[in-house]
Design an enzyme around this catalytic site. Structure first.
Site, short mmCIF file in Angstrom:
data_model
loop_
_atom_site.label_atom_id
_atom_site.label_comp_id
_atom_site.label_asym_id
_atom_site.label_seq_id
_atom_site.Cartn_x
_atom_site.Cartn_y
_atom_site.Cartn_z
N LYS A 1 112.03 57.54 36.80
CA LYS A 1 111.24 58.66 36.62
C LYS A 1 111.40 60.02 37.83
CE LYS A 1 106.03 59.02 38.63
NZ LYS A 1 105.00 58.62 39.33
N SER B 1 100.40 58.79 37.18
CA SER B 1 101.30 59.90 36.87
C SER B 1 103.29 59.56 36.25
CB SER B 1 101.51 60.22 38.14
OG SER B 1 102.95 59.22 39.43
N SER C 1 99.69 54.42 39.22
CA SER C 1 100.46 54.67 38.83
C SER C 1 101.44 54.77 37.30
CB SER C 1 101.25 56.33 38.85
OG SER C 1 100.76 57.25 39.52
N1 GLN Z 1 96.31 58.83 39.60
C1 GLN Z 1 96.32 58.30 41.18
C2 GLN Z 1 96.41 59.72 41.71
O1 GLN Z 1 96.31 60.93 41.56
C3 GLN Z 1 97.57 57.40 41.23
C4 GLN Z 1 98.84 58.07 41.69
C5 GLN Z 1 99.90 57.42 41.86
O2 GLN Z 1 99.89 56.48 41.88
N2 GLN Z 1 101.10 57.84 42.00
O3 GLN Z 1 96.75 59.39 42.83
#
Ligand code: GLN
Length: 480
Positions: free
Chosen positions: A76, A151, A175
Site C-alpha cells: 500500500k 482505503s 481499511s
Molecule cells: N473508512 C474509515 C475511514 O475513512 C477507515 C479507514 C482506515 O481504516 N484507514 O476513516
C-alpha cells in the site's frame, strides 16, 4: 502459470523449478499492464522486481530460501519504500521518495518477498471506497462500475485480479477488512502493536495497524509471520509470541452479537447464516452475546481518528518535504497555500472536524467523551471473551456499491464502517474472509479475537477455507 495460485503453491512451484521467479514476475507485470484500467497501482517497479527476481532465482538455486523468496508482493502506498515514490495517494506527497524502508517492507524483504509496486488507496487512508485518491479511483475487478472498498482498495483489487501474490494494507477503522470483503480476498487486521508502524505514514496513531491482504487465511498467516514482532523503532510495538500459523484446531465457542445481525439485509443474512452453519458443522458452537456499547463505535471512531489525524497531518507544511505552493509572499501564505493545494477535500474535512473536537470548550464534550466510550467498548469485548473464543460478525452492511453512490454523502460513507470500527477501538485482531456471494458480488465475514489471538483466527479461517471454496473464486479476466 496460475496467477491466482496461493503463496504456498507458488513456493513449491519455485522450489521444484516448475517456473522461475523471473517468469513469475513477468507474469504479474504483464497482467498489471493488461489491467491498467483497474488503476490498482500508483507505482509499478518493473526494473526493481526483475532485478530482485534474478537474485531470488540464484538464492533458490543455492538453496538459500526464505518463506517468501521470489514471491512478488505490492505495498500500500503509505509504507515507505527506499528509492520509490511513497505518495499516500495525496498531491501533498506526490513528489516524496522515502529515504528508508518501513519496518514492514524491510521484514518482508528479509523473508525474501520482492516488491512489484505500490498500490492505490484513499488519500491518507481516509475513506471506504478508494475514491479520494489523488491518482483517481480504483475499480472493482468483479464489476468495474463498483468501488473496491477502501482505503486499501488497490491492494484488495490487485490480489483479487491476480496482479500480485499478496499485498500489504493498513487498517485504522476497517481499511483492510472492508476492501477484502468487497473484492473477495482474505485480510487480517492484527492486534494493535503486533506489527510495527515505523515507516507507515500516520493517520490515527492509536488505531493504525499494518496487515496482509491475501488469497487465503494460510497465506495471510505466512505474511503476518514475516511482518510481526517487536521493533525498537516503534514504542507501541509489542513483545509477544509469534503467531502460530500451524496450530491445530479445537472446538471453539463462536459469539454472535445479536444486534449486528438484526439490521442486515435478508440476502446478506442468508449468506452469514450459511457460514455460521458451516462453522457449526465443523464442531464449533455458536453462542449469542451482546456488545451493548459498540453501536456508538463509528461515532467515537470518527471523533478520535479525526483528532489524531489533525495533529499527525500538521507536519505537512510545505517546508521540509511534500508539496510546496509556488511563489508565496510570506511564511503564512506558504503554509496556507501548500496545505490548501496539497490536501483533498476529505482530508480537509477530517482536519477541520478533528481540530474542532480538540479545541478548548469542545474537548470535554467530544474528544474526552469519545475516549470514555472507547473504554466501555473495550470492556464489552473483554466481557464477551469470557463467553466466547471468537466473535463472528458481518464486515460491511452491503456488498461493493457503485462508484459515486456515497462520495457526496460523508455520513453514509462513514456508516459503512459500523462493523469494523468496534475491533479497531478495542485494539483487537480481526480477520475478514469471503463467505459467499450476493448478486454476483463477494460477501465477507469477520472473525474478531482476543488481543494477540491471531493464531486461533487464522486456524479457524484455514479450517473454514479447507471446507469451502469461496476464497478460491476470482473475477473473470476481462482483458483475455
Ligand atoms: N473508512 C474509515 C475511514 O475513512 C477507515 C479507514 C482506515 O481504516 N484507514 O476513516
Amino acid at each position: 502459470m496460475n496467477p491466482y495460485a496461493s503463496v504456498t503453491q507458488l513456493r513449491s512451484g519455485l522450489d521444484n523449478g516448475d517456473f522461475s521467479a523471473e517468469e513469475l514476475a513477468h507474469c504479474y507485470l504483464d497482467r498489471i499492464d493488461a489491467a491498467k484500467d483497474l488503476n490498482c497501482f500508483i507505482t509499478v517497479d518493473a526494473e526493481g522486481v526483475l532485478d530482485a527476481a534474478k537474485r531470488a532465482d540464484k538464492a533458490i538455486a543455492n538453496k538459500r530460501i526464505g518463506p517468501l523468496t521470489g514471491i512478488p508482493i505490492a505495498h500500500k502506498d503509505l509504507f515507505c519504500t527506499r528509492g520509490l515514490l511513497t505518495s499516500c495517494a495525496s498531491r501533498m506527497l506526490n513528489n516524496f521518495v522515502a529515504p528508508y524502508d518501513a519496518t514492514v517492507v524491510d521484514r518482508l524483504k528479509r523473508a525474501g518477498a520482492i516488491t512489484i509496486g505500490k498500490t492505490n488507496m484513499d488519500e491518507f487512508a481516509m475513506g471506504s471506497s478508494n475514491e479520494t485518491s489523488f491518482y483517481g479511483p480504483v475499480k472493482n475487478p468483479w464489476d468495474r462500475e463498483c468501488v473496491p472498498g477502501g482505503s486499501s482498495g488497490g491492494s484488495a483489487a490487485a490480489v483479487a485480479a491476480g496482479l500480485a501474490a499478496a499485498c500489504t494494507g493498513s487498517d485504522t477503522g476497517g481499511s483492510i477488512r472492508q476492501p477484502a470483503s468487497f473484492c473477495g480476498v482474505t485480510g487480517l487486521k492484527p492486534t494493535y502493536g503486533r506489527v510495527s508502524r515505523y515507516g507507515m505514514i500516520a493517520f490515527a496513531s492509536s488505531l493504525d495497524q499494518g496487515g496482509p491482504l491475501a488469497r487465503s487465511a494460510s497465506d495471510a498467516g505466512t505474511l503476518l509471520n514475516a511482518m510481526e514482532g517487536y521493533d525498537p523503532n516503534d514504542s507501541t510495538s509489542a513483545i509477544a509470541d509469534a503467531t502460530d500459523i500451524s496450530s491445530s484446531s479445537r472446538a471453539l465457542k463462536i459469539g454472535i452479537p445479536t444486534q449486528y445481525w438484526s439490521d442486515l439485509s435478508p440476502s446478506l443474512t442468508k449468506v452469514l447464516e450459511e457460514a455460521r452453519r458451516t462453522l457449526e458443522s465443523l464442531g464449533h458452537q455458536a453462542v449469542s452475546l451482546e456488545l451493548p456499547h459498540t453501536n456508538a463505535a463509528t461515532a467515537v471512531y470518527y471523533v478520535i481518528a479525526g483528532a489524531e489525524a489533525s495533529t499527525n497531518l500538521s507536519r505537512y507544511d510545505g517546508i521540509r518535504y511534500g508539496h510546496r505552493a509556488a511563489a508565496p509572499e510570506n511564511l503564512e501564505d506558504l503554509y496556507q497555500f501548500s496545505r490548501s493545494e496539497g490536501f483533498g477535500s476529505e482530508v480537509k474535512r477530517r482536519i477541520l472536524t478533528g481540530t474542532y473536537a480538540l479545541s478548548v470548550g469542545y474537548y470535554d464534550a467530544y474528544y474526552l467523551k469519545a475516549q470514555q466510550i472507547r473504554r466501555l467498548i473495550r470492556q464489552d469485548f473483554l466481557d464477551a471473551f469470557g463467553e466466547a473464543d471468537v466473535i463472528l460478525t458481518p464486515v460491511s452492511p452491503s456488498t461493493a456499491f457503485k462508484r459515486e453512490a456515497l462520495i457526496e454523502d460523508p455520513i453514509s460513507m462513514y456508516q459503512q464502517d459500523i462493523y469494523t470500527t468496534p475491533a479497531s477501538l478495542a485494539g483487537l485482531p480481526a480477520l475478514s474472509l469471503p463467505c459467499g456471494v450476493s448478486d454476483e458480488m463477494p460477501v465477507g465475514m469477520q472473525f474478531i479475537g482476543p488481543h494477540f489471538g491471531e493464531s486461533s483466527l487464522l486456524t479457524l479461517g484455514r479450517e473454514y477455507q479447507d471446507e469451502t471454496d469461496w476464497h478460491a473464486l476470482h473475477p473473470a479476466d476481462n482483458h483475455d
